[in-house]
Structure formats: structure tokens, C-alpha cells
Design a protein around this motif. Structure first.
Motif, PDB file in Angstrom:
ATOM      1  N   VAL A   1      46.693  57.823  27.034  1.00 54.10           N
ATOM      2  CA  VAL A   1      46.743  57.948  25.572  1.00 54.10           C
ATOM      3  C   VAL A   1      45.384  57.476  25.065  1.00 54.10           C
ATOM      4  O   VAL A   1      45.145  56.275  24.924  1.00 54.10           O
ATOM      5  N   PRO A   2      44.447  58.393  24.797  1.00 51.28           N
ATOM      6  CA  PRO A   2      43.085  57.976  24.439  1.00 51.28           C
ATOM      7  C   PRO A   2      43.011  57.198  23.138  1.00 51.28           C
ATOM      8  O   PRO A   2      42.135  56.350  22.971  1.00 51.28           O
ATOM      9  N   SER A   3      43.922  57.477  22.202  1.00 52.28           N
ATOM     10  CA  SER A   3      43.903  56.775  20.918  1.00 52.28           C
ATOM     11  C   SER A   3      45.336  56.468  20.508  1.00 52.28           C
ATOM     12  O   SER A   3      46.083  57.364  20.096  1.00 52.28           O
ATOM     13  N   LEU A   4      45.707  55.209  20.630  1.00 53.66           N
ATOM     14  CA  LEU A   4      47.044  54.799  20.206  1.00 53.66           C
ATOM     15  C   LEU A   4      47.169  54.879  18.687  1.00 53.66           C
ATOM     16  O   LEU A   4      48.250  55.155  18.159  1.00 53.66           O
ATOM     17  N   ARG A   5      46.077  54.661  17.996  1.00 56.95           N
ATOM     18  CA  ARG A   5      46.075  54.753  16.530  1.00 56.95           C
ATOM     19  C   ARG A   5      46.446  56.163  16.086  1.00 56.95           C
ATOM     20  O   ARG A   5      47.266  56.346  15.171  1.00 56.95           O
ATOM     21  N   GLN A   6      45.864  57.164  16.733  1.00 59.44           N
ATOM     22  CA  GLN A   6      46.153  58.546  16.360  1.00 59.44           C
ATOM     23  C   GLN A   6      47.624  58.874  16.602  1.00 59.44           C
ATOM     24  O   GLN A   6      48.250  59.585  15.813  1.00 59.44           O
ATOM     25  N   LEU A   7      48.193  58.342  17.694  1.00 58.13           N
ATOM     26  CA  LEU A   7      49.608  58.577  17.975  1.00 58.13           C
ATOM     27  C   LEU A   7      50.480  57.969  16.880  1.00 58.13           C
ATOM     28  O   LEU A   7      51.435  58.599  16.402  1.00 58.13           O
ATOM     29  N   VAL A   8      50.154  56.729  16.467  1.00 60.06           N
ATOM     30  CA  VAL A   8      50.938  56.066  15.420  1.00 60.06           C
ATOM     31  C   VAL A   8      50.796  56.805  14.095  1.00 60.06           C
ATOM     32  O   VAL A   8      51.773  56.967  13.340  1.00 60.06           O
ATOM     33  N   VAL A   9      49.592  57.283  13.803  1.00 63.65           N
ATOM     34  CA  VAL A   9      49.368  58.018  12.554  1.00 63.65           C
ATOM     35  C   VAL A   9      50.198  59.296  12.524  1.00 63.65           C
ATOM     36  O   VAL A   9      50.769  59.666  11.482  1.00 63.65           O
TER      37      VAL A   9
ATOM     38  N   GLU B   1      52.877  60.161   9.648  1.00 62.62           N
ATOM     39  CA  GLU B   1      52.838  61.380   8.832  1.00 62.62           C
ATOM     40  C   GLU B   1      54.194  62.076   8.835  1.00 62.62           C
ATOM     41  O   GLU B   1      54.610  62.656   7.827  1.00 62.62           O
ATOM     42  N   TYR B   2      54.897  62.013   9.969  1.00 61.54           N
ATOM     43  CA  TYR B   2      56.221  62.629  10.046  1.00 61.54           C
ATOM     44  C   TYR B   2      57.209  61.925   9.119  1.00 61.54           C
ATOM     45  O   TYR B   2      58.108  62.555   8.546  1.00 61.54           O
ATOM     46  N   LEU B   3      57.036  60.600   8.960  1.00 61.52           N
ATOM     47  CA  LEU B   3      57.937  59.814   8.101  1.00 61.52           C
ATOM     48  C   LEU B   3      57.365  59.599   6.701  1.00 61.52           C
ATOM     49  O   LEU B   3      57.902  58.794   5.929  1.00 61.52           O
TER      50      LEU B   3
ATOM     51  N   ILE C   1      56.758  56.270  23.514  1.00 61.62           N
ATOM     52  CA  ILE C   1      56.019  55.427  22.567  1.00 61.62           C
ATOM     53  C   ILE C   1      56.214  55.951  21.147  1.00 61.62           C
ATOM     54  O   ILE C   1      56.400  55.172  20.198  1.00 61.62           O
ATOM     55  N   LYS C   2      56.179  57.267  20.975  1.00 61.96           N
ATOM     56  CA  LYS C   2      56.430  57.839  19.649  1.00 61.96           C
ATOM     57  C   LYS C   2      57.820  57.463  19.149  1.00 61.96           C
ATOM     58  O   LYS C   2      57.998  57.131  17.967  1.00 61.96           O
ATOM     59  N   ARG C   3      58.792  57.504  20.030  1.00 65.47           N
ATOM     60  CA  ARG C   3      60.162  57.175  19.619  1.00 65.47           C
ATOM     61  C   ARG C   3      60.272  55.713  19.209  1.00 65.47           C
ATOM     62  O   ARG C   3      60.915  55.387  18.206  1.00 65.47           O
ATOM     63  N   ALA C   4      59.625  54.820  19.977  1.00 68.44           N
ATOM     64  CA  ALA C   4      59.672  53.399  19.631  1.00 68.44           C
ATOM     65  C   ALA C   4      58.983  53.138  18.296  1.00 68.44           C
ATOM     66  O   ALA C   4      59.506  52.399  17.441  1.00 68.44           O
ATOM     67  N   VAL C   5      57.802  53.748  18.085  1.00 69.66           N
ATOM     68  CA  VAL C   5      57.086  53.567  16.816  1.00 69.66           C
ATOM     69  C   VAL C   5      57.901  54.145  15.666  1.00 69.66           C
ATOM     70  O   VAL C   5      57.979  53.555  14.574  1.00 69.66           O
ATOM     71  N   SER C   6      58.521  55.301  15.889  1.00 69.56           N
ATOM     72  CA  SER C   6      59.348  55.911  14.843  1.00 69.56           C
ATOM     73  C   SER C   6      60.515  55.007  14.463  1.00 69.56           C
ATOM     74  O   SER C   6      60.834  54.852  13.273  1.00 69.56           O
ATOM     75  N   ASN C   7      61.146  54.384  15.455  1.00 69.64           N
ATOM     76  CA  ASN C   7      62.260  53.473  15.151  1.00 69.64           C
ATOM     77  C   ASN C   7      61.777  52.263  14.357  1.00 69.64           C
ATOM     78  O   ASN C   7      62.453  51.810  13.419  1.00 69.64           O
TER      79      ASN C   7
ATOM     80  N   LEU D   1      66.444  49.447  17.350  1.00 63.87           N
ATOM     81  CA  LEU D   1      65.648  48.369  17.940  1.00 63.87           C
ATOM     82  C   LEU D   1      66.037  48.107  19.390  1.00 63.87           C
ATOM     83  O   LEU D   1      65.204  47.663  20.189  1.00 63.87           O
ATOM     84  N   ALA D   2      67.292  48.370  19.744  1.00 63.29           N
ATOM     85  CA  ALA D   2      67.687  48.251  21.156  1.00 63.29           C
ATOM     86  C   ALA D   2      66.923  49.262  22.006  1.00 63.29           C
ATOM     87  O   ALA D   2      66.510  48.962  23.138  1.00 63.29           O
ATOM     88  N   ILE D   3      66.702  50.455  21.457  1.00 57.81           N
ATOM     89  CA  ILE D   3      65.918  51.467  22.173  1.00 57.81           C
ATOM     90  C   ILE D   3      64.464  51.027  22.278  1.00 57.81           C
ATOM     91  O   ILE D   3      63.802  51.235  23.309  1.00 57.81           O
ATOM     92  N   VAL D   4      63.933  50.393  21.232  1.00 61.50           N
ATOM     93  CA  VAL D   4      62.564  49.865  21.286  1.00 61.50           C
ATOM     94  C   VAL D   4      62.431  48.853  22.425  1.00 61.50           C
ATOM     95  O   VAL D   4      61.462  48.882  23.200  1.00 61.50           O
TER      96      VAL D   4
END
Length: 444
Positions: free
Chosen positions: A293-301, A305-307, A333-339, A406-409
Motif C-alpha cells: 500500500v504505497p500511500s495509506l493516506r490515499q486509501l483512507v481518503v 469520500e465514499y462516506l 484495511i478499507k473495511r476497518a477504516v470504514s467501520n 468495532l469487533a471486525i476492526v
């Protein structure tokens, strides 16, 4: 598999028998050495006596006197016999064959010169009988052999008795453990009367029982929550279908509304079941499909944007600070950040900011989401990552929140070798997770 008691008895018996055998061999060698020294001393005394007689000056004894003295010295009585041989090897005095060739002997000899021309003695040969010494050694060997056999029996009996005494507390402990069952997990093994060597085992077993009790309670709570979460949509569907049976004809908007409600309830049950299946697979150690994952920031962004629409509905702003490079399974990681973001949007105060912090600590990358909102009770804070647990009172908003986010996180963090974090004070709540990685970098 060989039992510990038999192995211990065999080992202790072997060691004790080996010690007795070594002691017996040592005593036997000492006796044999002492007998050899005694034989040498006896032979030396006889040789010195003969030498003293034969080397007398001629002025003191005549040759006849010397011969007579030799006959007295070499009489051949007792354990010692001797003979004198001249320079040509002919026997002058003494027996031709020592002790008539019977029994074991030990021979000694000494060469000397005499001043008597009539007595051409050249060498004295001496023999010491070792028959009595050998008999004594054989007697000692028999005693030692009998003692070793007796000691083997005694050591086995003593070892068996000692092993029974040593294993008695272990057998008692084993019996108590065998009597434990699903309904007796509340029992705590008492270690006050147990030997010191068993106390670490008892302490560890009591900790294991404590974990089993905790897991049992969590399983009960989990089953209760699952039943409740699935019962609500099933009850709603049942009531709706009963109404449909009573009303013969439903058309237009009413039918569309009922079908839509049914689909919502079915979707909710499907999401609960999918989440439960994910947790089950994660707890069994699901293998990750790691990728850079070259940029974790871009993944979180991208997740933010989806939310974004949900956040704008409550006048919330999402900002991401810092960046990192990791190796992880991107979708997890996307699922954990989304939760985490969904949880923050749900409980944040309107017209505030939600901040995602990406930080590096040792070999871990932390993703923490902070929001302004009601402070969570510290007693509830420790349970945020339990399945179906909700910090808010009651079960409001159950349609979109089934208590597994949060249990999934926590499960995703565990799969990536990380941990979870939660704090809440001064109306600021921070919840996050970490990823353990060897490839990481950060930028401001």
C-alpha cells in the motif's frame, strides 16, 4: 509412551546400581593392589636375606658355612620358595619347580656377584604363592555380586515408594481435573497444600479456567445478542406477512413500502450473518493476501469520500493527517477504516471535525479516528470491541448499527499482527487500530 514413574524408577535404579558397581570395582582394585604390594615386600625381604648371606666376606664364613646358611634361608617353607642359579644357569640350591607346579605364583629374581670362588652363585630366583590371595579376591567378588543383586532389589523398592510419594499430589490434582466439567468451571484449584514445583502449573491452570469462564460468558452473551439481532427482523417480517394474509389486496405505494421494508430487514440479517462469518474466519487465523500500500493516506481518503454524503448530512468534516507505506490486505484495511469512520459519524457532534491520524510507532502503523462527542464511560470503553456491544443506552439506530463494526476492526488488526486502541475524555473519543509491518515510512 513410557510412564514417568517407570522411567524414573529405571533411572534411579540404574544410577544407584552403577554407583555400587563402581564402588565395588574400586574396593576390588584397592585390595588387589594391596596384595601385590604385600607380595613384593615378602619377596624383597627374602631376596635381601639371601643377598646378605651370599655377599658375606670370606674372612667371616667358609664356603661350607655359606652353603649351610643358604639351605636354611631357602628352605622353601610357607608362601615363599627360592633357588640359586650359577653363572651357567645351573640350579645350585632350591626346588627345580616352585610349589611342584601347583597353584598360581609370582616370580622375582635378582643378579649379584659373590667373592667366594667355590660358590659361583649368579642369580637368586624367588616365587611367592598367590593362591590364598586369589581365594580371598574370589570371596570378595562373590560378596560384591550378591550385594549388587540385593541392592538392585532394595533400590527398586525404595524408588517405587518414593515415586508413589512424589506422584501422590499429582494424582490428586489429576483426579480433581478429571472431575471438572462445563458446569464446574467456577472451581479454583487450591495450591496452598501443593508442592512448590506444582504451584506454577496450578496457577497456569487456574488462569486457563478463568479464560474459559470468560469465554463461556462471552459466548452466552454472543448467543443472546445474535438471537436478539436476528429475532427483530424476523419478527418484523412475520408481522408483515400476517398483515398481508389478512388484507386480500394491496396495491400501489402500500405494496412497494411493504416490499421495501422486507428487503431492508433481509439485508440487515444478511449483513449480520456476513459479519459473523467474517469474525469466525478471522478467529481461525485466515491467511492474508498481502500487497504493498504505497500511500495509506490515499486509501483512507478514498474511504472518506465514499462516506462523505453521510458526514455532510450531519455537517461533519473529515481530515486525514500524515501518511505511511505498509503491506496489508487492502480490502480489509478499507473495511476497518470504514467501520471507524461510520462509528465516528454516528456519534460525533454536528458541525465538528473528524480527524484520522496515521502515526508510526516502532514496527507498527496506527490509524486512529478522533471525534467530538459524548464521553464514553471508562467501564464501557474496555468493551467497545466486543461483538454486539453498544456504548449508548438502549438499542436505538439498530437498523444501521448491529454492534459488530468495532469487533471486525479488532479482528482485522489481529490478522495484521496489530492491536486496537480506545480512549474517551473531555468529550473527545479516539478509536483506532495498528498494523504490524516491516516496510513503512512516514511523511507529514
Amino acid at each position: 509412551m513410557k510412564s514417568i514413574s517407570r522411567a524414573t524408577i529405571g533411572l534411579t535404579s540404574s544410577v544407584s546400581v552403577l554407583g555400587v558397581v563402581l564402588l565395588a570395582v574400586l574396593v576390588y582394585c584397592c585390595i588387589h593392589f594391596w596384595q601385590a604390594k604385600q607380595q613384593e615386600e615378602t619377596a624383597n625381604r627374602a631376596l635381601h636375606a639371601v643377598e646378605h648371606l651370599l655377599l658375606k666376606p670370606t674372612s667371616e664364613y667358609s664356603p661350607e658355612d655359606v652353603k649351610h646358611g643358604l639351605e636354611e634361608v631357602l628352605g622353601g617353607q610357607g608362601r615363599t620358595q627360592a633357588r640359586v642359579v650359577d653363572s651357567r644357569g645351573n640350579r645350585m640350591f632350591g626346588p627345580e619347580v616352585f610349589f611342584n607346579g601347583e597353584g598360581s605364583i609370582r616370580e622375582f629374581s635378582q643378579v649379584f656377584e659373590t667373592e667366594l670362588p667355590q660358590l659361583q652363585a649368579k642369580r637368586v630366583e624367588l616365587a611367592v604363592s598367590t593362591v590364598d590371595d586369589e581365594r580371598f579376591l574370589n570371596f570378595i567378588s562373590g560378596i560384591f555380586a550378591s550385594s549388587i543383586v540385593l541392592w538392585i532389589l532394595v533400590s527398586v523398592l525404595i524408588s517405587m515408594r518414593l515415586i508413589r510419594l512424589v506422584l501422590r499430589p499429582i494424582n490428586r490434582l489429576t483426579e480433581r481435573i478429571h472431575n471438572l466439567g462445563p458446569r464446574s468451571l467456577d472451581v479454583v484449584l487450591d495450591d496452598h497444600k501443593a508442592p512448590l514445583e506444582l504451584r506454577p502449573f496450578i496457577d497456569g491452570f487456574n488462569r486457563l479456567l478463568g479464560q474459559l469462564r470468560e469465554n463461556r460468558e462471552q459466548l452466552k452473551l454472543f448467543n443472546s445478542n445474535v438471537a436478539h439481532e436476528l429475532n427483530t427482523p424476523l419478527s418484523s417480517l412475520t408481522i408483515s406477512h400476517e398483515l398481508l394474509q389478512r388484507r386480500k389486496l394491496i396495491e400501489g405505494e402500500d405494496l412497494q413500502k411493504i416490499v421495501g421494508d422486507h428487503l431492508d430487514e433481509l439485508d440487515r440479517m444478511a449483513r449480520i450473518i456476513r459479519s459473523m462469518l467474517f469474525l469466525a474466519n478471522a478467529n481461525q487465523g485466515r491467511k492474508l493476501q498481502l500487497q504493498p500500500v504505497p500511500s495509506l493516506r490515499q486509501l483512507v481518503v478514498s474511504v472518506a469520500e465514499y462516506l462523505e454524503q453521510l458526514a455532510e448530512d450531519r455537517d461533519l468534516r473529515i481530515t486525514v493527517k500524515s501518511d505511511a507505506t505498509v503491506e496489508a490486505e487492502t480490502e480489509l484495511i478499507k473495511r476497518a477504516v470504514s467501520n471507524l469512520l461510520s462509528n465516528a459519524i454516528r456519534y460525533a457532534q454536528a458541525n465538528t471535525e473528524i480527524t484520522v491520524h496515521i502515526t508510526l510507532e516502532a514496527e507498527r502503523v496506527w490509524i486512529k479516528v478522533s471525534n467530538e462527542g459524548p464521553t464514553i464511560d471508562p467501564l464501557k470503553l474496555n468493551r467497545l470491541f466486543e461483538p454486539f456491544f453498544r456504548a449508548e443506552e438502549g438499542r436505538s439506530d439498530t437498523g444501521s448499527n448491529h454492534g459488530l463494526g468495532l469487533a471486525i476492526v479488532a479482528a482485522i488488526a489481529k490478522l495484521h499482527g496489530g492491536d486496537v486502541f480506545a480512549s474517551s475524555e473531555n468529550q473527545v473519543t479516539v478509536i483506532g487500530f495498528s498494523i504490524q509491518t516491516k516496510r513503512q515510512s512516514a511523511s507529514g
